[in-house]
Design a protein around this motif. Structure first.
Motif, PDB file in Angstrom:
ATOM      1  N   GLN A  55     -11.260   3.991 -19.001  1.00 60.05           N
ATOM      2  CA  GLN A  55     -10.376   2.851 -18.728  1.00 60.05           C
ATOM      3  C   GLN A  55      -9.206   3.243 -17.828  1.00 60.05           C
ATOM      4  O   GLN A  55      -8.710   2.430 -17.053  1.00 60.05           O
ATOM      5  N   VAL A  56      -8.742   4.496 -17.931  1.00 59.31           N
ATOM      6  CA  VAL A  56      -7.694   4.974 -17.033  1.00 59.31           C
ATOM      7  C   VAL A  56      -8.184   4.914 -15.589  1.00 59.31           C
ATOM      8  O   VAL A  56      -7.475   4.437 -14.689  1.00 59.31           O
ATOM      9  N   VAL A  57      -9.413   5.385 -15.362  1.00 58.98           N
ATOM     10  CA  VAL A  57      -9.983   5.372 -14.014  1.00 58.98           C
ATOM     11  C   VAL A  57     -10.160   3.935 -13.516  1.00 58.98           C
ATOM     12  O   VAL A  57      -9.803   3.601 -12.381  1.00 58.98           O
ATOM     13  N   ILE A  58     -10.698   3.067 -14.362  1.00 59.28           N
ATOM     14  CA  ILE A  58     -10.945   1.674 -13.969  1.00 59.28           C
ATOM     15  C   ILE A  58      -9.635   0.948 -13.664  1.00 59.28           C
ATOM     16  O   ILE A  58      -9.504   0.242 -12.646  1.00 59.28           O
ATOM     17  N   ALA A  59      -8.636   1.129 -14.553  1.00 58.80           N
ATOM     18  CA  ALA A  59      -7.346   0.472 -14.332  1.00 58.80           C
ATOM     19  C   ALA A  59      -6.683   0.997 -13.057  1.00 58.80           C
ATOM     20  O   ALA A  59      -6.049   0.230 -12.300  1.00 58.80           O
ATOM     21  N   GLY A  60      -6.823   2.286 -12.793  1.00 55.92           N
ATOM     22  CA  GLY A  60      -6.270   2.851 -11.559  1.00 55.92           C
ATOM     23  C   GLY A  60      -6.927   2.255 -10.329  1.00 55.92           C
ATOM     24  O   GLY A  60      -6.255   1.986  -9.319  1.00 55.92           O
ATOM     25  N   LEU A  61      -8.225   2.032 -10.398  1.00 53.34           N
ATOM     26  CA  LEU A  61      -8.943   1.406  -9.283  1.00 53.34           C
ATOM     27  C   LEU A  61      -8.450  -0.019  -9.036  1.00 53.34           C
ATOM     28  O   LEU A  61      -8.285  -0.442  -7.884  1.00 53.34           O
ATOM     29  N   PHE A  62      -8.221  -0.766 -10.109  1.00 53.09           N
ATOM     30  CA  PHE A  62      -7.694  -2.125  -9.966  1.00 53.09           C
ATOM     31  C   PHE A  62      -6.325  -2.100  -9.273  1.00 53.09           C
ATOM     32  O   PHE A  62      -6.037  -2.916  -8.387  1.00 53.09           O
ATOM     33  N   HIS A  63      -5.492  -1.159  -9.703  1.00 46.68           N
ATOM     34  CA  HIS A  63      -4.139  -1.070  -9.133  1.00 46.68           C
ATOM     35  C   HIS A  63      -4.203  -0.736  -7.633  1.00 46.68           C
ATOM     36  O   HIS A  63      -3.509  -1.348  -6.813  1.00 46.68           O
ATOM     37  N   ALA A  64      -5.059   0.226  -7.283  1.00 50.74           N
ATOM     38  CA  ALA A  64      -5.184   0.637  -5.877  1.00 50.74           C
ATOM     39  C   ALA A  64      -5.794  -0.481  -5.032  1.00 50.74           C
ATOM     40  O   ALA A  64      -5.357  -0.725  -3.893  1.00 50.74           O
ATOM     41  N   PHE A  65      -6.782  -1.173  -5.587  1.00 55.18           N
ATOM     42  CA  PHE A  65      -7.446  -2.262  -4.854  1.00 55.18           C
ATOM     43  C   PHE A  65      -6.467  -3.398  -4.582  1.00 55.18           C
ATOM     44  O   PHE A  65      -6.443  -3.977  -3.489  1.00 55.18           O
ATOM     45  N   ASP A  66      -5.629  -3.706  -5.579  1.00 49.51           N
ATOM     46  CA  ASP A  66      -4.639  -4.777  -5.419  1.00 49.51           C
ATOM     47  C   ASP A  66      -3.607  -4.397  -4.355  1.00 49.51           C
ATOM     48  O   ASP A  66      -3.117  -5.259  -3.607  1.00 49.51           O
ATOM     49  N   ALA A  67      -3.318  -3.084  -4.272  1.00 51.42           N
ATOM     50  CA  ALA A  67      -2.332  -2.621  -3.278  1.00 51.42           C
ATOM     51  C   ALA A  67      -2.962  -2.435  -1.898  1.00 51.42           C
ATOM     52  O   ALA A  67      -2.247  -2.146  -0.928  1.00 51.42           O
ATOM     53  N   GLY A  68      -4.270  -2.574  -1.799  1.00 57.88           N
ATOM     54  CA  GLY A  68      -4.957  -2.463  -0.521  1.00 57.88           C
ATOM     55  C   GLY A  68      -5.060  -1.052  -0.001  1.00 57.88           C
ATOM     56  O   GLY A  68      -4.962  -0.830   1.215  1.00 57.88           O
ATOM     57  N   ARG A  69      -5.231  -0.083  -0.879  1.00 59.16           N
ATOM     58  CA  ARG A  69      -5.342   1.312  -0.447  1.00 59.16           C
ATOM     59  C   ARG A  69      -6.342   2.046  -1.338  1.00 59.16           C
ATOM     60  O   ARG A  69      -6.895   1.478  -2.286  1.00 59.16           O
ATOM     61  N   GLU A  70      -6.563   3.312  -1.023  1.00 53.79           N
ATOM     62  CA  GLU A  70      -7.496   4.134  -1.775  1.00 53.79           C
ATOM     63  C   GLU A  70      -6.854   4.593  -3.086  1.00 53.79           C
ATOM     64  O   GLU A  70      -5.618   4.646  -3.221  1.00 53.79           O
ATOM     65  N   PRO A 118     -14.390  14.019  -7.034  1.00 57.02           N
ATOM     66  CA  PRO A 118     -13.444  14.569  -8.015  1.00 57.02           C
ATOM     67  C   PRO A 118     -12.575  15.684  -7.443  1.00 57.02           C
ATOM     68  O   PRO A 118     -11.459  15.919  -7.931  1.00 57.02           O
ATOM     69  N   LYS A 119     -13.052  16.369  -6.402  1.00 55.15           N
ATOM     70  CA  LYS A 119     -12.276  17.461  -5.807  1.00 55.15           C
ATOM     71  C   LYS A 119     -10.992  16.963  -5.145  1.00 55.15           C
ATOM     72  O   LYS A 119     -10.073  17.746  -4.889  1.00 55.15           O
ATOM     73  N   GLY A 120     -10.929  15.662  -4.890  1.00 60.56           N
ATOM     74  CA  GLY A 120      -9.734  15.101  -4.271  1.00 60.56           C
ATOM     75  C   GLY A 120      -8.638  14.781  -5.265  1.00 60.56           C
ATOM     76  O   GLY A 120      -7.612  14.199  -4.884  1.00 60.56           O
ATOM     77  N   TYR A 121      -8.831  15.139  -6.527  1.00 60.06           N
ATOM     78  CA  TYR A 121      -7.858  14.817  -7.563  1.00 60.06           C
ATOM     79  C   TYR A 121      -7.579  16.071  -8.391  1.00 60.06           C
ATOM     80  O   TYR A 121      -8.437  16.945  -8.543  1.00 60.06           O
ATOM     81  N   ASP A 122      -6.393  16.145  -8.934  1.00 53.79           N
ATOM     82  CA  ASP A 122      -5.980  17.294  -9.752  1.00 53.79           C
ATOM     83  C   ASP A 122      -6.475  17.076 -11.183  1.00 53.79           C
ATOM     84  O   ASP A 122      -5.764  16.494 -12.015  1.00 53.79           O
ATOM     85  N   LEU A 123      -7.664  17.512 -11.452  1.00 54.23           N
ATOM     86  CA  LEU A 123      -8.282  17.262 -12.760  1.00 54.23           C
ATOM     87  C   LEU A 123      -7.526  17.919 -13.912  1.00 54.23           C
ATOM     88  O   LEU A 123      -7.347  17.305 -14.966  1.00 54.23           O
ATOM     89  N   PRO A 124      -7.054  19.172 -13.779  1.00 49.68           N
ATOM     90  CA  PRO A 124      -6.274  19.758 -14.879  1.00 49.68           C
ATOM     91  C   PRO A 124      -5.021  18.938 -15.213  1.00 49.68           C
ATOM     92  O   PRO A 124      -4.657  18.801 -16.388  1.00 49.68           O
ATOM     93  N   ALA A 125      -4.359  18.399 -14.184  1.00 49.11           N
ATOM     94  CA  ALA A 125      -3.158  17.575 -14.431  1.00 49.11           C
ATOM     95  C   ALA A 125      -3.534  16.281 -15.147  1.00 49.11           C
ATOM     96  O   ALA A 125      -2.812  15.830 -16.051  1.00 49.11           O
TER      97      ALA A 125
END
Length: 501
Positions: free
Chosen positions: A441-456, A419-426
């Motif tokens: 669901q925001v976190v899960i959907a973000g993971l799907f988007h990043a996985f599809d793009a082939g990055r972290e 979690p320290k790698g992300y701006d939690l207040p933002a």
């Protein structure tokens, strides 16, 4: 009263026929052996496979009765026998529907009284013909109590003390927890659970005992057993609720009882959908180290007359047999929908089931902690909210800014992100009005988007998903405001109220 003492009193008082409801034939027989020793009588046991042992009559008399069916033969043997005997009939209940057996038992009842004889029927279920109601006494044989379980634990530890690699050291706190956890099991189940624990874990492990309890729940078909997979560390926010629950963690111990503290009855969690009510329910059982059972009210209602009422009683008995435990009733308002109406649609079945449930909530003696959750308070019958049904009613609102940060941190950590790698207040500011489930669901959907793009997973993925989602608080703003208004006067908040929730 001690069960052996009660059986002795009834035998002395010349009660002719006793019906003991129990699965534990061996314990019932041992109790009767004790009674016979005290009263100087002889115990004769019968089963369909073994017959009567020892025979209460001479060989000549027994030979004359051989032509009769087994269930009639045993009653004829008792009729022809002499004074001073106690008879134990195993699994005789299927024959209680036979009018010939009923008539023979009624005929026997008077003779048994005059000859100092007692007939004891032991069976796991009660079958009581109307004709025998005045001649037969029903006894609920209790499951092993604390002293019995403690003796079984000591016996098991003594039997394995010389086995290599097996630990027989049990700390006092663990000992009390093991004994509490084993309550609700039969003696054979306790013995099997202890020995299985020794074989698998090389010690007496509470998880094996809970696994044994799962079997009871599976066999009932009315409750579900939930494993302890979540703790309060998985729950973001709800600090006031967590504090209330943490203060009651030791409330089921003997020390609490000696201190004068009654076992907690339960809580009702009202609030916005997706804000963690179900997660809190699961975490309570794990934190308190108690079995978690889920009551699906939909399973209670059956198609046959009287089936629904019997199902709710059976579910309650199952939960009480596993006490101390937690019983989770999710979305209670849907299960008992229509109770406040006329009840004409189902001939009042829902009302009768609900009345049984309410009475149990008010009068229950066993330590079953009820965790009820509801989203729509307007659908809850007013009787349910009366003081005394629950220890407390908590309102679970949308998470505030700090709570949203905490929830993001939990869900990122669960998915192996720091979690320290992300701006939690933002992220918190971008998800104002979001529920805990919507943040997940925001976190899960973000993971799907990043996985599809082939990055972290990146911060932009989460912010983009936050913009695209429409939270429930916008779609149902009026309903949520009404719920908050109702709760402000009638319920305790689960967290310190935050203005941006």
């Amino acid at each position: 009263m001690d069960i052996a003492r009660e059986l002795e009193t009834l035998a002395r008082s010349r009660y002719p026929i006793l019906y003991v409801v129990s699965w534990e034939e061996r314990r019932v027989e041992e109790a009767l052996q004790q009674v016979c020793k005290t009263l100087d009588r002889t115990l004769h046991s019968w089963s369909l496979t073994q017959g009567m042992s020892p025979s209460p009559v001479s060989a000549e008399v027994a030979e004359k009765l051989k032509s009769l069916a087994s269930e009639l033969q045993v009653l004829a043997l008792i009729r022809e026998s002499s004074d001073g005997k106690i008879y134990l009939l195993r699994d005789f209940h299927p024959y209680m529907k036979d009018p010939r057996v009923v008539r023979l038992l009624r005929d026997l009842a008077f003779g048994l009284r005059s000859r100092k004889q007692t007939l004891v029927i032991v069976a796991p279920t009660l079958v009581l013909p109307t004709e025998l109601e005045k001649d037969l006494t029903v006894i609920e044989f209790p499951l092993p109590e604390r002293k019995d379980i403690e003796a079984q634990l000591d016996e098991t530890l003594n039997n394995v003390k010389d086995v290599a690699g097996v630990s027989t050291e049990v700390a006092p706190d663990l000992r009390e927890l093991l004994i509490k956890s084993a309550q609700g099991l039969t003696r054979d189940e306790i013995e099997s659970a202890f020995m299985r624990s020794v074989v698998e874990r090389k010690k007496i492990d509470i998880d094996v005992i809970i696994e044994e309890k799962k079997q009871i729940v599976r066999k009932s078909g009315l409750l579900e057993f939930y494993p302890a997979e979540h703790s309060f560390a998985d729950v973001g926010g709800h600090d006031l609720l967590k504090d209330w629950l943490n203060k009651r963690t030791k409330s089921f111990t003997d020390r609490a009882k000696e201190f004068g503290i009654p076992a907690p009855k339960g809580i009702l969690l009202l609030g916005v959908q997706g804000c963690g009510k179900s997660l809190v329910a699961k975490a309570i059982a794990a934190t308190w180290n108690l079995p978690m059972l889920k009551l699906d009210v939909g399973r209670i209602f059956g198609s046959l007359v009287g089936q629904s009422e019997e199902n709710i009683r059976k579910a309650i008995r199952t939960a009480e047999s596993l006490a101390p435990c937690c019983l989770w009733a999710d979305e209670l308002e849907k299960g008992f929908a229509g109770v406040a109406g006329s009840g004409s649609g189902d001939s009042g079945t829902a009302k009768r089931v609900f009345a049984t449930f309410l009475t149990w909530m008010q009068e229950k003696q066993k330590p079953v902690f009820l965790i009820a959750t509801a989203n729509d308070v307007s659908q809850l019958p007013p009787e349910l909210l009366r003081k005394g049904r629950f220890d407390e009613i908590f309102f679970v609102d949308l998470p505030g800014a700090k709570e949203r940060e905490e929830i993001f941190a939990i869900h990122l950590s669960k998915r192996k992100r720091d979690p320290k790698g992300y701006d939690l207040p933002a992220l918190s500011a971008a998800t104002k009005g979001f529920s805990g489930a919507e943040i997940e669901q925001v976190v899960i959907a973000g993971l799907f988007h990043a996985f599809d793009a082939g990055r972290e997973l990146a911060m932009d993925d989460l912010l983009e998903e936050s913009k695209t989602q429409v939270p429930l608080s916008r779609m149902m703003a009026e309903e949520i405001d009404e719920l908050r208004t109702w709760a402000s006067m009638r319920a305790r908040p689960s967290a310190i109220v935050q203005s941006d929730a």
